[in-house]
Write an enzyme that holds these catalytic residues in place. Structure first.
Site, PDB file in Angstrom:
ATOM      1  N   GLY A 230       0.784  -1.238   0.000  1.00  0.00           N
ATOM      2  CA  GLY A 230       0.000   0.000   0.000  1.00  0.00           C
ATOM      3  C   GLY A 230       0.803   1.268   0.000  1.00  0.00           C
ATOM      4  N   GLU A 272       4.659  -6.286   1.995  1.00  0.00           N
ATOM      5  CA  GLU A 272       4.245  -6.924   0.734  1.00  0.00           C
ATOM      6  C   GLU A 272       3.758  -5.854  -0.243  1.00  0.00           C
ATOM      7  OE1 GLU A 272       1.451  -9.816   2.358  1.00  0.00           O
ATOM      8  OE2 GLU A 272      -0.161  -8.347   2.256  1.00  0.00           O
ATOM      9  N   ARG A 310      -6.440   2.059 -14.981  1.00  0.00           N
ATOM     10  CA  ARG A 310      -6.540   2.897 -13.790  1.00  0.00           C
ATOM     11  C   ARG A 310      -7.215   4.250 -14.040  1.00  0.00           C
ATOM     12  NH1 ARG A 310      -3.091   4.701 -11.061  1.00  0.00           N
ATOM     13  NH2 ARG A 310      -3.918   4.230  -9.023  1.00  0.00           N
ATOM     14  N   TYR A 314     -10.431   4.466 -11.728  1.00  0.00           N
ATOM     15  CA  TYR A 314     -10.367   5.307 -10.525  1.00  0.00           C
ATOM     16  C   TYR A 314     -10.320   6.799 -10.847  1.00  0.00           C
ATOM     17  CZ  TYR A 314      -8.167   0.954  -8.705  1.00  0.00           C
ATOM     18  OH  TYR A 314      -7.848  -0.332  -8.356  1.00  0.00           O
ATOM     19  N   CYS A 341     -15.269   0.859 -27.233  1.00  0.00           N
ATOM     20  CA  CYS A 341     -16.578   1.476 -27.371  1.00  0.00           C
ATOM     21  C   CYS A 341     -17.135   1.774 -25.979  1.00  0.00           C
ATOM     22  CB  CYS A 341     -17.504   0.574 -28.164  1.00  0.00           C
ATOM     23  SG  CYS A 341     -16.844   0.272 -29.809  1.00  0.00           S
ATOM     24  N   GLU A 342     -16.403   2.581 -25.261  1.00  0.00           N
ATOM     25  CA  GLU A 342     -16.715   2.999 -23.901  1.00  0.00           C
ATOM     26  C   GLU A 342     -16.228   4.427 -23.806  1.00  0.00           C
ATOM     27  OE1 GLU A 342     -17.932   1.920 -21.004  1.00  0.00           O
ATOM     28  OE2 GLU A 342     -18.589   0.020 -21.914  1.00  0.00           O
TER      29      GLU A 342
HETATM   30  C1  LIG Z   1      -2.965  -5.490  -3.331  1.00  0.00           C
HETATM   31  C2  LIG Z   1      -2.281  -6.080  -2.165  1.00  0.00           C
HETATM   32  C3  LIG Z   1      -0.936  -5.809  -1.908  1.00  0.00           C
HETATM   33  C4  LIG Z   1      -0.118  -4.855  -2.754  1.00  0.00           C
HETATM   34  O1  LIG Z   1      -0.662  -3.584  -2.792  1.00  0.00           O
HETATM   35  P1  LIG Z   1       0.179  -2.350  -3.404  1.00  0.00           P
HETATM   36  O2  LIG Z   1      -0.767  -1.210  -3.274  1.00  0.00           O
HETATM   37  O3  LIG Z   1       0.494  -2.701  -4.798  1.00  0.00           O
HETATM   38  O4  LIG Z   1       1.399  -2.195  -2.555  1.00  0.00           O
HETATM   39  C5  LIG Z   1      -0.335  -6.424  -0.840  1.00  0.00           C
HETATM   40  N1  LIG Z   1      -1.024  -7.275  -0.056  1.00  0.00           N
HETATM   41  C6  LIG Z   1      -2.308  -7.563  -0.245  1.00  0.00           C
HETATM   42  C7  LIG Z   1      -2.985  -8.509   0.664  1.00  0.00           C
HETATM   43  C8  LIG Z   1      -2.985  -6.976  -1.313  1.00  0.00           C
HETATM   44  O5  LIG Z   1      -4.277  -7.250  -1.512  1.00  0.00           O
END
Ligand SMILES: *Cc1c(COP(=O)(O)O)cnc(C)c1O
Length: 385
Positions: A230, A272, A310, A314, A341-342
């Site tokens: 994230g 992660e 994206r 979003y 076609c959007e």
């Molecule tokens: C999507 C996701 C990530 C990676 O998210 P990023 O925004 O790309 O860093 C990591 N862990 C889980 C469980 C996710 O669903």
């Protein structure tokens, strides 16, 4: 401010486009490696620190191998992602299986690879036990609910489908302990594309405190805390990249204040991230097919939202450079469109650009994560190279 320059010249791009038909995604290996080392460096204080690259962001075996060579593992959420990790040479506890709404055969595959399983719900303890058996090491995903403020992509934690409540996670660790699980991990992921480093320091703080409490109340040993992914990237030129040093040092202070006194040292810190790792270092390259002047001025590319959804999904901003016209005056205003076609198939609306001509190569920045990966085949469009 973030620099939106290209790591290649127009001439180089034309050479590549002569071999690889546009549109295509292209990645900057050197920049990916440098950034990976920056992240590892920011957590060099943390014994056993590991980043598990979120495969969904860029499920590309070449990128996964590069990242594995930099010491990263793989964060998988589905059977195909597990297979990709295995094929890229990533197995065992170098895989974090952070799935949700998971079919039995996917838990079996994760167990078969020896992956670390990170459960999404308390009911999944008995589900996993029944279908794949309980492993020695088990992680649980905590959803802090109202403890944590909302974030644009994931939203308010109470509304999110992910994770255990606080009571459930305590109960879950107790049940797993009583069933013979010996090694424990705790996980949370509550933000997406978040640019404030303090947000991640707070997440670590919440997890450190909870691990300390659970260890004390239940008499269990925690092996790691996984603060999730994230970490955001500066899509807009006026945004600032997350200072990883500041995040790393902030997390270190909380670690020293909570984990040391609780007797939990050494506790590994895991992450992660996906977007942070490859996002800024991938580009979508397309060619201008048409320039159209009606009530507005439109640039029509041979790429479309099936190559990068994206902006349409979003309303996300992606910077656009017309290759070779970087220093020309940006005195035109265009909608940059794809061919689906959007009507929302637009990479940019009212974007200031230099005068665009048919045949120009257009580069869409920050497409290295959740770019090609989110592609689809609507209107019979094929996936790009
Ligand atoms: C999507 C996701 C990530 C990676 O998210 P990023 O925004 O790309 O860093 C990591 N862990 C889980 C469980 C996710 O669903």
């Amino acid at each position: 401010m973030s620099q939106k320059t290209l790591p290649f010249s127009r001439q180089k791009l034309e050479q590549i486009a002569a071999r690889v038909p546009t549109p295509f995604h292209i990645y900057d290996e050197r920049a990916i490696r440098e950034n990976a080392r920056r992240l590892v460096g920011a957590f060099s204080w943390a014994e056993g620190f590991k980043e598990f690259f979120a495969v969904k962001a860029a499920p590309n075996p070449y990128l996964m191998k590069i990242l594995h060579a930099e010491g990263f593992g793989a964060d998988c959420s589905s059977l195909p992602e597990l297979i990709l990790a295995e094929r890229a040479g990533i197995t065992g506890e170098e895989i974090m299986f952070s799935s949700n709404d998971t079919p039995p055969e996917e838990y079996r595959a994760a167990r078969g690879l020896g992956a670390i399983i990170n459960l999404d719900d308390i009911s999944h303890i008995s589900f996993l036990e029944e279908h794949a058996g309980l492993p020695e090491l088990l992680s649980m995903r905590y959803n802090p609910g109202s403890l944590k403020g909302g974030n644009a992509i994931i939203g308010h934690p109470e509304e999110a489908k992910y994770g255990f409540t606080r009571d459930q996670v305590m109960e879950g660790f107790r049940v797993a302990r009583d069933k013979g699980v010996r090694r424990f991990g705790l996980h949370a992921m509550v933000a997406s594309n978040e640019l404030d480093p303090q947000y991640f320091v707070e997440t670590a703080d919440i997890l450190f405190r909870l691990a300390a409490e659970a260890a004390q109340v239940l008499g269990i040993a925690f092996e790691f805390v996984n603060i999730g992914g994230g970490i955001g990237i500066p899509y807009r030129p006026d945004q600032e990249a997350v200072d990883l040093e500041i995040a790393g040092q902030g997390i270190r202070e909380r670690y020293d204040a909570i984990i040391g006194p609780a007797g939990l040292h050494p506790l590994k810190v895991f992450m992660e991230c996906g977007r942070l790792i490859t996002g800024p270092y991938g580009y979508l390259v397309a060619q201008v097919l048409h320039v159209k002047h009606t009530y507005k001025d439109f640039v029509g590319l041979n790429a479309n939202m099936a190559n990068l959804m994206r902006p349409a999904l979003y309303g996300a901003y992606h910077h656009i450079t017309v290759a070779g016209k970087e220093s020309a005056p940006h005195d035109r205003t265009y909608d940059v469109t794809g061919s689906l076609c959007e009507n929302n198939d637009k990479f940019a609306i009212n974007r200031a650009l230099p005068e665009v001509e048919v045949g120009d190569l257009v580069v869409i920045h920050d497409a290295g994560a959740h770019g090609h990966a989110m592609g689809f085949n609507y209107n019979g469009k094929l996936r790009s190279a």
